[in-house]
Motif scaffolding. Structure first.
Motif, PDB file in Angstrom:
ATOM      1  N   HIS A   1       0.831  -1.203   0.000  1.00  0.00           N
ATOM      2  CA  HIS A   1       0.000   0.000   0.000  1.00  0.00           C
ATOM      3  C   HIS A   1       0.869   1.258   0.000  1.00  0.00           C
ATOM      4  CE1 HIS A   1      -3.759  -2.120   0.526  1.00  0.00           C
ATOM      5  NE2 HIS A   1      -3.259  -2.788   1.553  1.00  0.00           N
ATOM      6  N   MET A   2       0.424   2.255  -0.791  1.00  0.00           N
ATOM      7  CA  MET A   2       1.120   3.540  -0.826  1.00  0.00           C
ATOM      8  C   MET A   2       0.078   4.655  -0.708  1.00  0.00           C
ATOM      9  SD  MET A   2       4.099   2.807  -3.667  1.00  0.00           S
ATOM     10  CE  MET A   2       4.825   1.168  -3.790  1.00  0.00           C
TER      11      MET A   2
ATOM     12  N   GLY B   1      19.612  -1.493   3.702  1.00  0.00           N
ATOM     13  CA  GLY B   1      18.931  -2.724   3.308  1.00  0.00           C
ATOM     14  C   GLY B   1      17.555  -2.904   3.884  1.00  0.00           C
ATOM     15  N   ILE B   2      17.167  -2.140   4.924  1.00  0.00           N
ATOM     16  CA  ILE B   2      15.902  -2.387   5.613  1.00  0.00           C
ATOM     17  C   ILE B   2      14.766  -1.614   4.937  1.00  0.00           C
ATOM     18  CG2 ILE B   2      14.629  -2.102   7.771  1.00  0.00           C
ATOM     19  CD1 ILE B   2      17.225  -2.505   9.256  1.00  0.00           C
ATOM     20  N   ILE B   3      13.721  -2.335   4.535  1.00  0.00           N
ATOM     21  CA  ILE B   3      12.490  -1.752   3.988  1.00  0.00           C
ATOM     22  C   ILE B   3      11.321  -2.444   4.681  1.00  0.00           C
ATOM     23  CG2 ILE B   3      11.168  -1.194   1.917  1.00  0.00           C
ATOM     24  CD1 ILE B   3      13.645  -1.962   0.260  1.00  0.00           C
ATOM     25  N   ILE B   4      10.382  -1.678   5.192  1.00  0.00           N
ATOM     26  CA  ILE B   4       9.185  -2.226   5.822  1.00  0.00           C
ATOM     27  C   ILE B   4       7.969  -1.702   5.067  1.00  0.00           C
ATOM     28  CG2 ILE B   4       7.826  -2.362   7.950  1.00  0.00           C
ATOM     29  CD1 ILE B   4      10.389  -1.838   9.496  1.00  0.00           C
ATOM     30  N   GLY B   5       7.012  -2.601   4.791  1.00  0.00           N
ATOM     31  CA  GLY B   5       5.817  -2.195   4.063  1.00  0.00           C
ATOM     32  C   GLY B   5       4.581  -2.939   4.524  1.00  0.00           C
ATOM     33  N   LEU B   6       3.410  -2.375   4.198  1.00  0.00           N
ATOM     34  CA  LEU B   6       2.116  -2.991   4.502  1.00  0.00           C
ATOM     35  C   LEU B   6       1.461  -3.410   3.194  1.00  0.00           C
ATOM     36  CD1 LEU B   6       0.767  -0.314   7.023  1.00  0.00           C
ATOM     37  CD2 LEU B   6       2.215  -2.294   7.516  1.00  0.00           C
ATOM     38  N   GLY B   7       0.929  -4.619   3.136  1.00  0.00           N
ATOM     39  CA  GLY B   7       0.287  -5.051   1.906  1.00  0.00           C
ATOM     40  C   GLY B   7      -0.247  -6.465   2.013  1.00  0.00           C
ATOM     41  N   ASN B   8      -0.312  -7.146   0.849  1.00  0.00           N
ATOM     42  CA  ASN B   8      -0.793  -8.518   0.827  1.00  0.00           C
ATOM     43  C   ASN B   8      -0.119  -9.288  -0.294  1.00  0.00           C
ATOM     44  OD1 ASN B   8      -2.402  -8.007  -1.648  1.00  0.00           O
ATOM     45  ND2 ASN B   8      -3.670  -6.781  -0.267  1.00  0.00           N
TER      46      ASN B   8
ATOM     47  N   ASP C   1      -0.794 -11.599  -3.279  1.00  0.00           N
ATOM     48  CA  ASP C   1      -1.897 -11.991  -4.153  1.00  0.00           C
ATOM     49  C   ASP C   1      -1.489 -11.661  -5.591  1.00  0.00           C
ATOM     50  OD1 ASP C   1      -4.345 -12.810  -5.114  1.00  0.00           O
ATOM     51  OD2 ASP C   1      -5.506 -11.708  -3.616  1.00  0.00           O
ATOM     52  N   GLY C   2      -2.428 -11.843  -6.507  1.00  0.00           N
ATOM     53  CA  GLY C   2      -2.157 -11.486  -7.890  1.00  0.00           C
ATOM     54  C   GLY C   2      -2.151  -9.980  -8.099  1.00  0.00           C
ATOM     55  N   TYR C   3      -2.748  -9.233  -7.166  1.00  0.00           N
ATOM     56  CA  TYR C   3      -2.806  -7.772  -7.257  1.00  0.00           C
ATOM     57  C   TYR C   3      -3.009  -7.212  -5.858  1.00  0.00           C
ATOM     58  CZ  TYR C   3      -7.807  -8.793  -7.078  1.00  0.00           C
ATOM     59  OH  TYR C   3      -9.037  -9.270  -6.700  1.00  0.00           O
ATOM     60  N   LEU C   4      -2.933  -5.909  -5.699  1.00  0.00           N
ATOM     61  CA  LEU C   4      -3.113  -5.261  -4.404  1.00  0.00           C
ATOM     62  C   LEU C   4      -4.588  -5.268  -4.041  1.00  0.00           C
ATOM     63  CD1 LEU C   4      -1.710  -3.712  -2.110  1.00  0.00           C
ATOM     64  CD2 LEU C   4      -2.103  -1.609  -3.391  1.00  0.00           C
ATOM     65  N   ASN C   5      -4.916  -5.996  -2.994  1.00  0.00           N
ATOM     66  CA  ASN C   5      -6.313  -6.164  -2.583  1.00  0.00           C
ATOM     67  C   ASN C   5      -6.661  -5.106  -1.536  1.00  0.00           C
ATOM     68  OD1 ASN C   5      -8.822  -7.083  -1.584  1.00  0.00           O
ATOM     69  ND2 ASN C   5      -8.306  -9.193  -2.157  1.00  0.00           N
ATOM     70  N   MET C   6      -7.600  -4.226  -1.877  1.00  0.00           N
ATOM     71  CA  MET C   6      -7.999  -3.156  -0.964  1.00  0.00           C
ATOM     72  C   MET C   6      -9.000  -3.626   0.089  1.00  0.00           C
ATOM     73  SD  MET C   6      -6.159  -0.752  -2.169  1.00  0.00           S
ATOM     74  CE  MET C   6      -5.337  -0.259  -3.694  1.00  0.00           C
ATOM     75  N   GLN C   7      -9.568  -4.805  -0.100  1.00  0.00           N
ATOM     76  CA  GLN C   7     -10.622  -5.269   0.799  1.00  0.00           C
ATOM     77  C   GLN C   7     -10.100  -6.246   1.855  1.00  0.00           C
ATOM     78  OE1 GLN C   7     -13.385  -3.656   0.328  1.00  0.00           O
ATOM     79  NE2 GLN C   7     -12.636  -2.762  -1.597  1.00  0.00           N
ATOM     80  N   SER C   8      -9.123  -7.042   1.504  1.00  0.00           N
ATOM     81  CA  SER C   8      -8.645  -8.058   2.444  1.00  0.00           C
ATOM     82  C   SER C   8      -7.712  -7.434   3.487  1.00  0.00           C
ATOM     83  CB  SER C   8      -7.910  -9.166   1.685  1.00  0.00           C
ATOM     84  OG  SER C   8      -6.728  -8.657   1.095  1.00  0.00           O
ATOM     85  N   LYS C   9      -7.482  -8.187   4.552  1.00  0.00           N
ATOM     86  CA  LYS C   9      -6.625  -7.728   5.638  1.00  0.00           C
ATOM     87  C   LYS C   9      -5.179  -7.629   5.164  1.00  0.00           C
ATOM     88  CE  LYS C   9      -4.988  -9.122  10.219  1.00  0.00           C
ATOM     89  NZ  LYS C   9      -5.065 -10.144  11.277  1.00  0.00           N
ATOM     90  N   SER C  10      -4.532  -6.544   5.539  1.00  0.00           N
ATOM     91  CA  SER C  10      -3.128  -6.352   5.181  1.00  0.00           C
ATOM     92  C   SER C  10      -2.237  -6.853   6.295  1.00  0.00           C
ATOM     93  CB  SER C  10      -2.847  -4.864   4.934  1.00  0.00           C
ATOM     94  OG  SER C  10      -3.610  -4.376   3.865  1.00  0.00           O
ATOM     95  N   ASN C  11      -1.011  -7.198   5.930  1.00  0.00           N
ATOM     96  CA  ASN C  11      -0.001  -7.603   6.892  1.00  0.00           C
ATOM     97  C   ASN C  11       1.239  -6.733   6.705  1.00  0.00           C
ATOM     98  OD1 ASN C  11      -1.505  -9.827   8.014  1.00  0.00           O
ATOM     99  ND2 ASN C  11      -1.073 -10.952   6.112  1.00  0.00           N
ATOM    100  N   SER C  12       2.153  -6.846   7.652  1.00  0.00           N
ATOM    101  CA  SER C  12       3.396  -6.080   7.613  1.00  0.00           C
ATOM    102  C   SER C  12       4.527  -6.990   7.169  1.00  0.00           C
ATOM    103  CB  SER C  12       3.697  -5.477   8.986  1.00  0.00           C
ATOM    104  OG  SER C  12       2.607  -4.682   9.433  1.00  0.00           O
TER     105      SER C  12
END
Length: 810
Positions: A193-194, A215-222, A224-235
């Protein structure tokens, strides 16, 4: 600096040195002007970064970017053809290369990379996710601070939004490898997510990286085949600059990086919690900190920066106390002590022998499981070495596209030199490849002829990409003013091309290319007649021809307003006001009133009235004095006047008919009509007043001529301010009717002729309200307030027998 023209409001680029005078005033000493060939620029488009200066120029349909490299004259930036540019967003100018996002339509944005000069761009990434809110816009493109050359971006595909990563500053892009081994490319990947997710779906925007945490990058997302706006995101976390990823925590978290990557803190946003988590092994394990109150954490801060182990969380109480709450944490006690040499390892982005942008960088960083902290005094050693050039260090040049690993000529590119190439000289013709501008490699394939340009004779090319601008930046100029034209030719030969300019007024000018100002040919012309002209430059050489045109409106400057209004108006009856602009240049022009508009403001009305023919209607329900403001505006000037009109409760109009006076004033001579009408009106008022035809029981009389067959004059009779005998205006009017019937009224016409009205009648409606020639009767004295010339000598046919000094009228 970017400065505005005080007249037009248009922006220009200027350079100078600021100096303080002895009186503490600022003096700006002009420097070499980089903008002489630039013209006007878009508002707030000036950007200065490193060795580059950027401005934007807008056309009717699109926008163009101009760049000055190392403070040299501005040059147009070139992008692959096919899409018109609307807006430019600069993302990075480090390492002698420009990384820019170009908005083509509302939801279409592409990324482009430049050569070292910032002038020639090639496509880097298409269909970047973007949102435009009118006053501001954003794009899903993030530079990763922890690893040079790494960027993350979300792009639109047929199936949805996916996250892309580049490790070489936009040279190559790929999808992110997922943390779950069951999620495999190309059907499944990690998507983060951005900004788009945050604005569109209120999902926290969570890409975290710090320069001093390599080297450290942290992001939130999922995954899947694409970025899902409805499902729960993880870190998720990457410890190797985005090459591999590991699931960090379930759900959305806000993170803080401390101790140059040695410690992490995490908190769930948007919920009340008693727990904040921390990690001392770069997210391998997590430990909770329990608070004595439930808080909604709004943010985490380092004190004083990434080198510290002290962090502050700020938020709100759940119990109704809505003041700020700040809680400070010190993680020093979570470690056994400070790190020594044995606690560190060496790490290179992409692997031990990998090169990024022609350079191999080796970072020292703390081992993931070392139970120690770096400390604020830790200075991270970084070793770098230059790599030997490989194919990966080259990209397709401007005008070329990558097909199956080879750079081939794009369909829209004709391989001719883009900039001026004088016949008889040579230019550097691209082989289709160019070294990435930010790349530091040496040797290797760099010496291969396949990747080197060749010196080629400049050909004769047909002219094209021409632009014509003028010093009349609003598109309008005043008659008699010298207008400077600026002609630019973006493509084709110049020295072998002949230029012919036609100005639309019967004049033309032939020219050969002469750019005393680099990149622009200047010429001037003066227009003496009012009108709209199309100035056209046609360029012709042996290979072809092209033309460009610029419309230009020429108008006279308004220097005065003749306002015709009733000095006396009847309440609840409409009265007509007419404004006639007087123009300044005495050149025999006939100014078209369609080019002038009038703004009327009456003192009893809140909203002004706009008219295009100079005439408006006025009606007031109460007697009294009213102020009338009128402003005449055309493309080159404006003029304002304020006058007073008196509204009466009673007035009478007597219409005098002059059936024996032919009306033969040529209608095209507008000034003649006005002078004759006003002179004749004055003569009517004067004759009535001096002969005391109306007696003394009259306050004011006015006369207005109707230029119709037969000629008629409306005489307006206003009641006196003090009326001791209570005589009515109708009774006074009857005296005038009786005098006409008895042939006791004769109007002098010039020095010899006179004319007698044939009849007089009271008219119930005021059909003509140009009541501007009037006198006040005080005994036998008439005080004329009109400033127009005294009557001229007329022949009986109402022609002028002597020349009339011409003044411009609409």
């Amino acid at each position: 600096m970017e400065i505005a023209d005080p007249v037009t409001g248009q922006m220009h680029y200027k350079t100078c040195i600021i100096e303080w005078t002895e009186s503490d005033n600022v003096h700006c000493s002009p420097l070499t002007d980089l903008s002489s060939a630039l013209g006007t620029i878009a508002v707030e488009s000036l950007v200065v970064q490193n060795e580059y200066i950027f401005v934007q120029k807008n056309t009717q349909r699109s926008a163009e970017m101009y760049v000055s490299y190392r403070r040299q004259p501005f040059k147009k930036a070139y992008f692959p053809q096919g899409l018109e540019s609307v807006e430019f967003e600069l993302y990075d100018t480090d390492e002698h290369q420009v990384f820019v996002a170009v908005r083509h339509w509302t939801d279409v944005l592409n990324l482009y990379l430049s050569d070292i000069t910032g002038q020639y761009f090639v496509l880097s990434l298409e269909n970047v996710v973007t949102m435009d809110f009118g006053t501001f816009s954003f794009s899903d493109l993030i530079e990763i601070k922890s690893t040079p050359g790494v960027f993350l971006s979300n792009v639109r595909t047929t199936y949805g939004i996916v996250t892309m990563v580049t490790y070489d500053k936009g040279g190559n892009w790929s999808r992110l490898a997922a943390a779950d081994p069951k999620c495999r490319l190309p059907d499944c990947s990690l998507n983060l997510h951005m900004m788009y997710s945050s604005f569109k779906y209120s999902i926290p925007q969570g890409i975290f990286s710090k320069k001093n945490a390599p080297g450290i990058i942290i992001g939130l997302g999922n995954e899947d085949g694409y970025l899902n706006m409805q499902s729960k995101s993880n870190s998720y976390i990457s410890r190797d600059g985005g090459h591999t990823w590991t699931k960090l925590l379930s759900g959305n978290y806000q993170f803080n990086i401390l101790d140059q990557g040695g410690a992490l803190m995490a908190v769930q946003p948007g919920v009340y919690t008693r727990h904040i988590q921390y990690s001392t092994d770069v997210g391998g394990t997590w430990k909770p900190v329990t608070l004595n109150v439930s808080l909604m954490i709004d943010g985490l801060l380092n004190e004083p920066g990434i080198t510290t182990l002290v962090s502050s969380a700020y938020g709100h109480h759940q119990t109704g106390d809505y003041g700020w709450v700040v809680i400070q944490f010190n993680l020093t006690g979570a470690f056994s002590g400070k790190c020594t040499d044995k606690n560190y390892e060496h790490w290179s982005p992409g692997g031990e022998h990998a090169c990024t942008l022609g350079e191999r960088a080796v970072y020292q960083r703390r081992k993931q499981n070392a139970d120690c902290y770096n400390g604020q005094d830790y200075e991270r050693p970084i070793n770098s070495s230059v790599c030997t050039c490989t194919v990966e260090d080259f990209e397709c040049d401007y005008g070329y596209e990558n097909q199956a690993g080879q750079c081939v000529v794009a369909a829209w590119y004709d391989q001719s030199p883009v900039e001026d190439c004088p016949v008889g000289t040579k230019y550097s013709k691209s082989s289709g490849y160019r070294k990435v501008a930010a790349d530091k490699c040496k040797g290797g394939v760099e010496d291969d002829k396949k990747y080197k340009p060749t010196m080629t004779d400049c050909p004769v090319l047909p002219p094209g990409d021409m632009r014509l601008e003028s010093s009349a930046t609003t598109g309008a100029t005043t008659t008699g003013t010298n207008v400077t034209f600026y002609f630019r030719q973006g493509k084709g030969s110049k020295t072998t091309t002949h230029y012919n300019c036609t100005f639309g007024d019967g004049h033309q000018q032939s020219m050969q290319w002469n750019d005393t100002t680099p990149g622009v040919m200047k010429f001037t012309h003066q227009f003496l007649k009012v009108g709209t002209y199309h100035v056209t430059v046609q360029a012709t050489n042996e290979k072809g021809q092209a033309s460009v045109a610029l419309p230009l409106t020429v108008e006279d400057r308004i220097v005065d307003l003749e306002v015709e209004l009733p000095r006396g108006a009847l309440q609840n009856e409409p009265s007509v006001f007419t404004a006639i602009p007087v123009f300044g240049l005495d050149n025999g022009n006939t100014q078209d009133l369609k080019q002038t508009h009038f703004i009327w403001q009456f003192s009893h009305q809140e909203t002004p009235t706009l008219s295009w023919n100079g005439t408006v209607s006025f009606k007031c329900s109460e007697p009294g004095n009213y102020t009338v403001h009128v402003t005449a505006v055309n493309a080159v000037s404006s003029y304002h006047k304020a006058l007073t009109v008196r509204v009466y409760g009673e007035l009478v109009v007597v219409q005098l008919w002059f059936e024996n006076l032919p009306l033969e004033v040529p209608p095209s001579l507008l000034i003649n009509r006005i002078i004759f009408r006003r002179s004749f009106e004055k003569a009517v008022v004067k004759e009535i007043s001096e002969k005391k035809i109306l007696g003394t029981e009259v306050g004011e009389i006015q006369a207005a001529m109707l230029l119709k067959e037969p000629l008629r004059v409306d005489v307006v009779i206003l009641p006196p301010t003090v009326n001791k005998n209570k005589i009515t205006a109708t009774q006074v009017a009857q005296k005038l009717i009786d005098a006409v019937a008895a042939h006791n009224l004769s109007i002098p016409l010039g020095s010899i002729d006179t004319v007698t009205p044939t009849k007089a009648v009271i008219v119930k409606e005021i059909t003509h309200q140009w009541l501007h020639s009037y006198g006040k009767v005080w005994g036998s004295t008439v005080l004329f307030e009109d400033k127009f010339p005294t009557p001229f000598n007329f022949s009986f046919k109402v022609y002028f027998s002597s020349p009339v000094p011409m003044r411009k009228f609409a």
